[in-house]
Design a protein around this motif. Structure first.
Motif, PDB file in Angstrom:
ATOM      1  N   GLY A   1     -45.636  15.946 -69.343  1.00 21.01           N
ATOM      2  CA  GLY A   1     -45.817  16.931 -68.354  1.00 21.01           C
ATOM      3  C   GLY A   1     -45.424  18.298 -69.225  1.00 21.01           C
ATOM      4  O   GLY A   1     -45.102  18.082 -70.768  1.00 21.01           O
TER       5      GLY A   1
ATOM      6  N   HIS B   1     -50.284  17.960 -68.724  1.00 22.73           N
ATOM      7  CA  HIS B   1     -50.422  18.305 -67.495  1.00 22.73           C
ATOM      8  C   HIS B   1     -49.423  19.346 -66.597  1.00 22.73           C
ATOM      9  O   HIS B   1     -48.327  19.540 -67.154  1.00 22.73           O
TER      10      HIS B   1
ATOM     11  N   TYR C   1     -44.428   5.587 -80.094  1.00 26.50           N
ATOM     12  CA  TYR C   1     -45.642   5.679 -79.980  1.00 26.50           C
ATOM     13  C   TYR C   1     -46.398   4.870 -81.162  1.00 26.50           C
ATOM     14  O   TYR C   1     -47.501   4.812 -81.164  1.00 26.50           O
TER      15      TYR C   1
ATOM     16  N   TRP D   1     -34.484  12.322 -79.232  1.00 30.84           N
ATOM     17  CA  TRP D   1     -35.815  12.619 -79.415  1.00 30.84           C
ATOM     18  C   TRP D   1     -36.206  12.266 -80.483  1.00 30.84           C
ATOM     19  O   TRP D   1     -37.528  11.648 -80.622  1.00 30.84           O
TER      20      TRP D   1
ATOM     21  N   GLY E   1     -43.231  12.644 -60.421  1.00 27.62           N
ATOM     22  CA  GLY E   1     -43.396  12.714 -61.885  1.00 27.62           C
ATOM     23  C   GLY E   1     -43.867  11.809 -62.739  1.00 27.62           C
ATOM     24  O   GLY E   1     -44.939  11.725 -63.308  1.00 27.62           O
ATOM     25  N   HIS E   2     -42.898  10.811 -62.619  1.00 21.28           N
ATOM     26  CA  HIS E   2     -43.044   9.444 -63.212  1.00 21.28           C
ATOM     27  C   HIS E   2     -44.583   8.889 -63.063  1.00 21.28           C
ATOM     28  O   HIS E   2     -45.272   8.492 -63.746  1.00 21.28           O
TER      29      HIS E   2
ATOM     30  N   TYR F   1     -36.823   8.074 -69.012  1.00 24.90           N
ATOM     31  CA  TYR F   1     -35.372   7.906 -68.912  1.00 24.90           C
ATOM     32  C   TYR F   1     -34.994   6.935 -67.946  1.00 24.90           C
ATOM     33  O   TYR F   1     -35.298   6.993 -66.753  1.00 24.90           O
TER      34      TYR F   1
ATOM     35  N   PRO G   1     -45.326   9.677 -71.529  1.00 23.05           N
ATOM     36  CA  PRO G   1     -44.140   9.707 -72.013  1.00 23.05           C
ATOM     37  C   PRO G   1     -43.278   8.515 -71.716  1.00 23.05           C
ATOM     38  O   PRO G   1     -43.315   7.748 -70.704  1.00 23.05           O
ATOM     39  N   ILE G   2     -42.206   7.990 -72.574  1.00 26.22           N
ATOM     40  CA  ILE G   2     -41.297   7.153 -72.052  1.00 26.22           C
ATOM     41  C   ILE G   2     -40.263   7.710 -71.152  1.00 26.22           C
ATOM     42  O   ILE G   2     -39.641   8.733 -71.789  1.00 26.22           O
TER      43      ILE G   2
ATOM     44  N   TRP H   1     -47.373  20.577 -62.860  1.00 26.76           N
ATOM     45  CA  TRP H   1     -46.361  19.846 -62.030  1.00 26.76           C
ATOM     46  C   TRP H   1     -46.921  19.742 -60.566  1.00 26.76           C
ATOM     47  O   TRP H   1     -47.475  20.496 -60.123  1.00 26.76           O
ATOM     48  N   TRP H   2     -46.109  18.703 -60.026  1.00 24.75           N
ATOM     49  CA  TRP H   2     -46.490  18.662 -58.446  1.00 24.75           C
ATOM     50  C   TRP H   2     -45.288  19.487 -57.810  1.00 24.75           C
ATOM     51  O   TRP H   2     -44.163  19.324 -58.150  1.00 24.75           O
TER      52      TRP H   2
ATOM     53  N   ASP I   1     -37.153   5.348 -72.229  1.00 23.57           N
ATOM     54  CA  ASP I   1     -36.115   6.087 -73.107  1.00 23.57           C
ATOM     55  C   ASP I   1     -34.905   5.641 -72.815  1.00 23.57           C
ATOM     56  O   ASP I   1     -34.327   5.959 -71.770  1.00 23.57           O
TER      57      ASP I   1
ATOM     58  N   ASP J   1     -32.955   7.584 -65.026  1.00 25.85           N
ATOM     59  CA  ASP J   1     -33.890   8.196 -63.745  1.00 25.85           C
ATOM     60  C   ASP J   1     -34.165   7.023 -62.768  1.00 25.85           C
ATOM     61  O   ASP J   1     -34.466   6.348 -62.773  1.00 25.85           O
TER      62      ASP J   1
ATOM     63  N   ASP K   1     -43.234  20.203 -69.522  1.00 24.50           N
ATOM     64  CA  ASP K   1     -41.722  20.577 -69.826  1.00 24.50           C
ATOM     65  C   ASP K   1     -41.557  19.813 -71.092  1.00 24.50           C
ATOM     66  O   ASP K   1     -40.306  20.380 -71.911  1.00 24.50           O
TER      67      ASP K   1
HETATM   68  N1  MSP Z   1     -37.713  10.770 -72.149  1.00 29.28           N
HETATM   69  C1  MSP Z   1     -38.503  11.968 -72.152  1.00 29.28           C
HETATM   70  C2  MSP Z   1     -39.765  11.464 -72.628  1.00 29.28           C
HETATM   71  C3  MSP Z   1     -39.913  11.256 -74.085  1.00 29.28           C
HETATM   72  S1  MSP Z   1     -41.368  10.736 -74.743  1.00 29.28           S
HETATM   73  C4  MSP Z   1     -41.202  10.434 -76.243  1.00 29.28           C
HETATM   74  C5  MSP Z   1     -38.685  12.511 -70.712  1.00 29.28           C
HETATM   75  N2  MSP Z   1     -38.415  11.561 -69.732  1.00 29.28           N
HETATM   76  S2  MSP Z   1     -38.810  11.821 -68.291  1.00 29.28           S
HETATM   77  O1  MSP Z   1     -38.330  10.812 -67.357  1.00 29.28           O
HETATM   78  O2  MSP Z   1     -37.947  12.890 -67.837  1.00 29.28           O
HETATM   79  O3  MSP Z   1     -39.997  12.150 -68.072  1.00 29.28           O
HETATM   80  C6  MSP Z   1     -40.675  12.529 -66.921  1.00 29.28           C
HETATM   81  C7  MSP Z   1     -41.863  12.970 -66.967  1.00 29.28           C
HETATM   82  O4  MSP Z   1     -42.618  13.160 -65.640  1.00 29.28           O
HETATM   83  C8  MSP Z   1     -42.250  14.149 -67.943  1.00 29.28           C
HETATM   84  O5  MSP Z   1     -43.763  14.357 -68.395  1.00 29.28           O
HETATM   85  C9  MSP Z   1     -42.420  15.358 -66.807  1.00 29.28           C
HETATM   86  O6  MSP Z   1     -43.301  16.369 -67.212  1.00 29.28           O
HETATM   87  C10 MSP Z   1     -42.933  14.559 -65.621  1.00 29.28           C
HETATM   88  N3  MSP Z   1     -42.605  15.458 -64.363  1.00 29.28           N
HETATM   89  C11 MSP Z   1     -41.465  15.387 -63.847  1.00 29.28           C
HETATM   90  N4  MSP Z   1     -41.383  16.030 -62.710  1.00 29.28           N
HETATM   91  C12 MSP Z   1     -42.496  16.452 -62.425  1.00 29.28           C
HETATM   92  C13 MSP Z   1     -43.342  16.804 -61.404  1.00 29.28           C
HETATM   93  N5  MSP Z   1     -42.758  17.332 -60.182  1.00 29.28           N
HETATM   94  N6  MSP Z   1     -44.634  16.711 -61.255  1.00 29.28           N
HETATM   95  C14 MSP Z   1     -45.450  16.344 -62.533  1.00 29.28           C
HETATM   96  N7  MSP Z   1     -44.812  15.620 -63.439  1.00 29.28           N
HETATM   97  C15 MSP Z   1     -43.390  15.928 -63.665  1.00 29.28           C
HETATM   98  O7  MSP Z   1     -38.996  13.608 -70.514  1.00 29.28           O
END
Ligand code: MSP
Length: 498
Positions: A255, A284, A230, A223, A21-22, A13, A10-11, A286-287, A50, A16, A257
């Motif tokens: 992820g 996938h 991609y 979104w 997770g990232h 934010y 995913p790209i 979550w941790w 993003d 953040d 979500d």
């Molecule tokens: N910007 C959107 C994605 C756009 S893709 C076209 C976004 N960004 S995000 O920064 O929130 O992405 C976070 C990523 O980390 C997601 O894939 C999310 O599932 C993942 N995770 C966030 N917390 C996590 C855990 N604790 N464990 C594993 N991955 C989780 O969503």
């Protein structure tokens, strides 16, 4: 069938703060990309940021800087981390780049021309934090804190028009949504009538986004903009041969979500724009940090990112890949990290290297001994290594990374047992040639294991391969050169003392 492999994360934010997770998704994509490269597949690995939406604008305003400047200043938090984590991405995309804005406008215009966008006034419940209209059911779920009623004229994408085609596609392509239970979740969701998607935001309310090509009073919903990254990166509309080479993507890793946006919004947008759909979207788990042993009140909360500073990048990559069954949630605990590290990496893997190199240094002037003719026990080790190599492709195709790792670890354990059984440290006193054959076999098995694990631990395995003075990443038996001098190295995986 195309022989190329294109994988995306995913790209993230831009606002953040990078977290586990990232890091996890990006490491997973990196490991897969490295596996495919090792198997000689032409590979393209994309990650990025993003950068549009209300929250980014707000954060910039709070800091008192221009929004673009704010984004630019946030980027290194991610790119520095990717460097630190040995991420081998081929491109890094930011949605504020011109190349991306042009593709988004191009797609919007195409979808408009195809008659799939209309303007309408809509009154509904709007979540400020999610930056979108939500359904009554979502509002009742209690997951949204900041809901307000909003009446607004906006542009809508006729997502509903593609509902049945999407269901048919999911059913005809069992790998399109993985794992299976996520596919079923989406098929369940698609049993209800699908709403159209609001794809604009009036500039009076939000002006940080990509302007609609057909109405300058609006910007694009974040979104709709983000997913298009991609196809921007491989060159949609700008570099046809590159785009045709890489698209459709082999995997969008996500992820759980962000499943709906990727498996409902994205494919229907592509359908409307007459672009092929990605081959697979893999969600996938979550941790979780819920383990009772780790709690704020006990003051023992660990930040997985700190582990990297304390124990190195590769052991953390190893732990994340070994511990999570892809598609399921996993618990992150300090105990399990230390246990894995000490048993797999220090005791099994590191120990085999130090045993082998100590014996070779002591008895063979530090030179790799001659293998001679392998007898039955050696052939067993050799054959088991060759089986590992030949199974690799299928295991990785099936996304069984943790199994692949465990298979290699079992192999290493079997080599340790073989060493104990034949005790070359004793044998060398009476039969130097046989002891040499055993050490060659163990060292070669170790080399193969290191090559197999190199996607997971690229730096430490390269130290190991270098210590064995084997320049090659050869996935065949016989990569060691007898007579080559072993090189000095630091202990690969010093034990963690508790
Ligand atoms: N910007 C959107 C994605 C756009 S893709 C076209 C976004 N960004 S995000 O920064 O929130 O992405 C976070 C990523 O980390 C997601 O894939 C999310 O599932 C993942 N995770 C966030 N917390 C996590 C855990 N604790 N464990 C594993 N991955 C989780 O969503």
């Amino acid at each position: 069938m195309k022989d190329t492999f294109y994988i995306t994360t995913p790209i993230y934010y831009v606002n953040d703060k990078p977290h586990i997770g990232h890091a996890y998704t990006t490491i997973l994509a990196d490991v897969l990309a490295r596996f495919y490269r090792n198997m000689n597949r032409d590979t393209f690995f994309l990650t990025g940021l993003d950068e549009h939406g209300q929250k980014v604008k707000q954060a910039a305003a709070e800091r008192g800087v221009e929004t673009q400047q704010h984004c630019d200043e946030m980027v290194p938090r991610f790119t520095d981390l990717w460097t630190k984590l040995h991420i081998s991405n081929d491109d890094f995309i930011r949605t504020t780049e011109i190349r991306h804005k042009e593709v988004v406008r191009n797609i919007l215009q195409t979808v408009m021309n195809n008659g799939d966008i209309y303007k309408a006034e809509y009154e509904g419940l709007y979540s400020v934090s999610e930056e979108r209209f939500i359904t009554d059911k979502e509002a009742e779920s209690g997951d949204f804190q900041d809901i307000k009623k909003l009446k607004e004229k906006n542009y809508f994408f006729k997502m509903s028009k593609y509902q049945q085609t999407l269901v048919d596609h999911i059913e005809a392509n069992p790998k399109f949504i993985q794992p299976e239970h996520r596919k079923n979740e989406i098929l369940g969701f698609l049993r209800q009538p699908l709403n159209d998607l609001c794809i604009s935001r009036p500039k009076t309310r939000l002006n940080w986004g990509i302007e609609l090509p057909f109405d300058s009073h609006y910007v694009t919903y974040v979104w709709f903009d983000a997913l298009i990254n991609y196809i921007t990166s491989p060159g949609f509309g700008t570099n046809e041969s590159s785009f045709n080479k890489w698209w459709p993507a082999s995997y969008h890793l996500i992820g759980k979500d962000i499943l709906t946006t990727h498996t409902v919004y994205w494919p229907t947008i592509l359908m409307s724009a007459r672009i092929d759909l990605p081959k697979s979207i893999f969600a996938h788990g979550w941790w979780l940090m819920a383990d009772s042993k780790m709690s704020k009140s006990q003051g023992n909360v660990i930040n997985p990112m700190d582990l990297i500073d304390d124990y190195g990048v590769d052991p953390v990559r190893y732990y994340l890949m070994r511990e999570m069954v892809l598609g399921q949630d996993a618990n992150f605990t300090m105990e399990s990290f230390i246990k894995r590290y000490n048993s797999d990496l220090a005791n099994d893997f590191g120990n085999l290297l130090s045993r082998v190199s100590t014996l070779i240094k002591k008895n063979y002037d530090g030179k790799i001994p001659e293998p001679g003719d392998l007898n039955e026990s050696e052939n067993k080790i050799k054959d088991a290594g060759l089986i590992l190599i030949s199974n690799l492709g299928n295991k990785i195709e099936e996304m069984k990374i943790n199994e692949t790792i465990e298979d290699v670890m079992q192999y290493i354990r079997s080599v340790n047992k073989y060493m104990e059984k034949h005790a070359p440290w004793k044998l060398v006193k009476e039969d130097k040639e046989s002891a040499g054959r055993i050490l060659y076999t163990a060292a070669e098995a170790l080399r193969i294991s290191a090559v197999l694990l190199s996607p997971v631990m690229p730096k430490r395995t390269s130290v190991l391969i270098d210590a064995l003075n084997a320049s090659d990443a050869l996935l065949q038996w016989g990569g060691l050169t007898p007579g080559n001098h072993l090189r000095d190295h630091h202990p690969l995986f010093p034990r963690i003392k508790i």
